[in-house]
Design a protein around this motif. Structure first.
Motif, PDB file in Angstrom:
ATOM      1  N   LEU A  16       1.011  -1.339   0.283  1.00 42.81           N
ATOM      2  CA  LEU A  16      -0.065   0.313  -0.031  1.00 42.81           C
ATOM      3  C   LEU A  16       0.724   1.179  -0.362  1.00 42.81           C
ATOM      4  N   LEU A  17       0.592   1.554  -0.941  1.00 43.24           N
ATOM      5  CA  LEU A  17       1.587   3.244  -1.355  1.00 43.24           C
ATOM      6  C   LEU A  17       0.504   4.370  -1.115  1.00 43.24           C
ATOM      7  N   GLY A  18       0.528   5.587   0.035  1.00 39.52           N
ATOM      8  CA  GLY A  18      -0.359   6.502   0.462  1.00 39.52           C
ATOM      9  C   GLY A  18       0.554   7.683  -0.117  1.00 39.52           C
ATOM     10  N   GLY A  19      -0.276   9.424  -0.532  1.00 43.22           N
ATOM     11  CA  GLY A  19       0.069  10.311  -0.053  1.00 43.22           C
ATOM     12  C   GLY A  19      -0.973  11.245  -0.955  1.00 43.22           C
ATOM     13  N   GLY A  20      -0.450  12.468  -0.688  1.00 38.55           N
ATOM     14  CA  GLY A  20      -1.484  13.338  -2.137  1.00 38.55           C
ATOM     15  C   GLY A  20      -1.917  13.929  -1.653  1.00 38.55           C
ATOM     16  N   GLY A  21      -2.280  13.676   0.313  1.00 43.24           N
ATOM     17  CA  GLY A  21      -4.186  14.206   0.954  1.00 43.24           C
ATOM     18  C   GLY A  21      -3.791  15.970   0.402  1.00 43.24           C
ATOM     19  N   ASP A  70      -2.436  10.578 -10.321  1.00 41.84           N
ATOM     20  CA  ASP A  70      -1.057  10.601 -11.075  1.00 41.84           C
ATOM     21  C   ASP A  70       0.107  10.914  -9.685  1.00 41.84           C
ATOM     22  N   ARG A  71       0.351  11.691  -9.231  1.00 45.98           N
ATOM     23  CA  ARG A  71       1.491  11.876  -8.341  1.00 45.98           C
ATOM     24  C   ARG A  71       1.797  10.720  -7.828  1.00 45.98           C
ATOM     25  N   LEU A  72       0.693  10.012  -7.426  1.00 43.42           N
ATOM     26  CA  LEU A  72       1.120   8.406  -7.057  1.00 43.42           C
ATOM     27  C   LEU A  72       1.750   7.520  -7.927  1.00 43.42           C
ATOM     28  N   ARG A  73       0.880   7.880  -9.054  1.00 42.12           N
ATOM     29  CA  ARG A  73       1.136   6.137  -9.774  1.00 42.12           C
ATOM     30  C   ARG A  73       2.806   7.168 -10.255  1.00 42.12           C
ATOM     31  N   THR A  74       3.074   8.205 -10.578  1.00 39.94           N
ATOM     32  CA  THR A  74       4.066   8.447 -10.404  1.00 39.94           C
ATOM     33  C   THR A  74       5.091   7.832  -9.487  1.00 39.94           C
ATOM     34  N   GLN A  75       5.372   8.264  -8.702  1.00 38.55           N
ATOM     35  CA  GLN A  75       6.029   7.983  -7.288  1.00 38.55           C
ATOM     36  C   GLN A  75       6.163   6.282  -7.497  1.00 38.55           C
ATOM     37  N   ALA A  76       5.375   5.542  -7.830  1.00 38.56           N
ATOM     38  CA  ALA A  76       5.157   4.028  -7.614  1.00 38.56           C
ATOM     39  C   ALA A  76       5.754   3.370  -8.373  1.00 38.56           C
TER      40      ALA A  76
END
Length: 485
Positions: free
Chosen positions: A267-272, A284-290
């Motif tokens: 589980l990768l979280g962020g962008g709140g 998009d930012r989460l997917r780029t980081q992943a």
């Protein structure tokens, strides 16, 4: 959205309320907090009725990260500064106790819910804050804390603060094991509470004690909760094919990432962001980081959640209002709803049964600490003023013809502003852009395709259907809005 939890696990279905009942306690809200509270009261011998407006655990509980930890970010120093040592210690001890209670309940009932003991980590990036003072405060409060060498993270870290013997689980199988002992009614939204009577469309529950454990407190005539709560959204990806990562990880900074493993998923979280302030690129930012961190991983699920945040960062658990001693509330868990829910169940059960709960003062809804609350109060007031002012005095700048498919904008038509969404087939959907709660102007969330209120966090889909409280009504659609304009 289909989350990791509600895709794999199913709770039993219950009928709506169709009769008048009497009970020792009525619990309003069928999420983690409501179910745990109803179960705890039931084990003390009370006759309990649990009322849920939709499906059990279909709100925040189904969208949780399911971390059971007393390490709520970089929080110990702040708690001592804002509340003093004694109350800060209450908060920590209550949450450490909640972790132990989850562990004991799972073992006692032999619940198959993927429960595992895990270490919790707060990490500081190379240019992030030092964790040395946080460690000192954590140890002084009695936390199981130590600085450790980070292992397994796919990026450089300055230092890491560890809380040992924390936990994680899958929430819906856990709750499913508690439900057979309870009296539950689903699809029974509570329309009002007058005295000891809890009124639904199909019947009324009259109870000696009433607990409101809805996401946002439903009664606006008590407590002024809409002035003391804000709502924030957060975003998650569940990845397959990522390398093993032991423990549960959270950035010490405000804009960092959270990571933890659940079975074969990472589980990768962020962008709140505050509800109503979305830029439309959180996923998009989460997917780029992943892709950057785990290039071989595949996205299995993507979802978001919405959390109620109090002025001072500590939940409101206790009397709903000083004028109604039989009415109780549990809300504002922030992003720590697992331990917060267990604390609420324990505290409220003690309160309703006349038992002692030594950590109650820090959670009192009637508390007010200026150093912790005043800046957040004025910030919230500023959002409300701007939201109403924008609706009344700022003209719309978008033309309906310029709105692309699957996007939206605010359009002026016949002297009034509307929120207009263009569907994939080109059809326009126009709704009143005024939030029915307090009249703030809504903003478009392009990630979720929803109209969100920046003042108090109400949300609506593009047809106007209400998604989140505190608003009680849907948005008014404009059926006469022209399809060609």
């Amino acid at each position: 959205m289909q989350t990791l939890w509600n895709s794999r696990d199913t709770l039993p279905a219950y009928p709506p309320l169709r009769e008048d009942l009497h009970a020792d306690a009525a619990v309003v809200g069928g999420g983690m907090a409501g179910i745990l509270t109803a179960y705890a009261l039931h084990t003390r011998g009370l006759r309990v009725v649990l009322l849920e407006g939709s499906r059990l655990a279909s709100g925040v509980t189904a969208h949780t990260t399911a971390k059971i930890t007393a390490q709520h970010g970089r929080f110990c120093e702040r708690l001592v500064h804002d509340f003093g040592f004694h109350l800060a210690q209450q908060y920590l001890r209550a949450n450490l106790c909640a972790v132990r209670q989850f562990r004991a309940l799972v073992r006692q009932k032999r619940i198959d819910c993927g429960f595992s003991d895990e270490s919790s980590f707060v990490y500081a990036a190379p240019d992030g804050p030092s964790l040395t003072r946080e460690l000192e405060y954590a140890l002084s409060l009695g936390a199981p804390a130590r600085l450790v060498k980070p292992e397994g993270l796919p990026f450089p870290v300055r230092e890491t603060l560890c809380f040992e013997r924390q936990a994680q689980l899958s929430p819906l199988p856990f709750l499913a094991a508690l439900l057979p002992e309870l009296t539950v009614y689903e699809h029974s939204p509570v329309r009002d509470i007058r005295g000891h009577a809890v009124r639904c469309d199909g019947g009324t529950v009259t109870a000696e004690q009433i607990v409101v454990a809805t996401h946002f407190p439903m009664l606006e005539r008590f407590g002024l909760y809409d002035l003391r709560l804000r709502q924030e959204r957060s975003y998650l990806l569940a990845l397959t094919g990522a390398p093993p990562l032991p423990g549960m990880w959270l950035d010490a900074g405000e804009e960092g990432w959270s990571l933890r493993r659940s079975g074969r998923y990472l589980l990768l979280g962020g962008g709140g962001h505050r509800c109503g302030e979305n830029l439309g690129d959180s996923y998009d930012r989460l997917r780029t980081q992943a892709q950057r961190l785990f290039p071989a991983a595949q996205e299995a699920f993507a979802w978001s959640s919405q959390d109620c945040m109090t002025l001072d960062g500590v939940p409101y658990i206790g009397p709903y209002s000083s004028s109604a001693p039989f009415l109780h509330v549990a809300t504002g868990f922030g992003k720590w709803g697992m331990t917060g829910s267990m604390v609420a169940a324990t505290l409220l059960t003690a309160r309703l049964t006349g038992e002692d709960y030594p950590y109650a003062d820090i959670f009192s809804p009637q508390r007010f600490f200026p150093s912790a609350s005043i800046s957040a109060f004025w910030e919230g007031a500023g959002y409300a003023v701007r939201g109403i002012g924008r609706r009344l005095f700022v003209p719309a700048q978008t033309a309906a013809a310029d709105i692309a498919r699957t996007h939206a904008g605010i359009v002026q038509w016949q002297g009034k502003k509307y929120g207009v969404y263009r569907h994939t087939d080109g059809t326009l959907f126009a709704v009143d852009i005024r939030c029915p709660h307090r009249g703030c102007e809504l903003t478009w969330n392009d990630d979720e395709k929803s109209w969100d209120c920046p003042c108090h966090g109400s949300r609506f889909d593009y047809t106007g259907h209400r998604l989140s409280e505190p608003a009680k009504a849907a948005l008014k659609p404009c059926k006469d809005f022209p399809q060609e304009i």
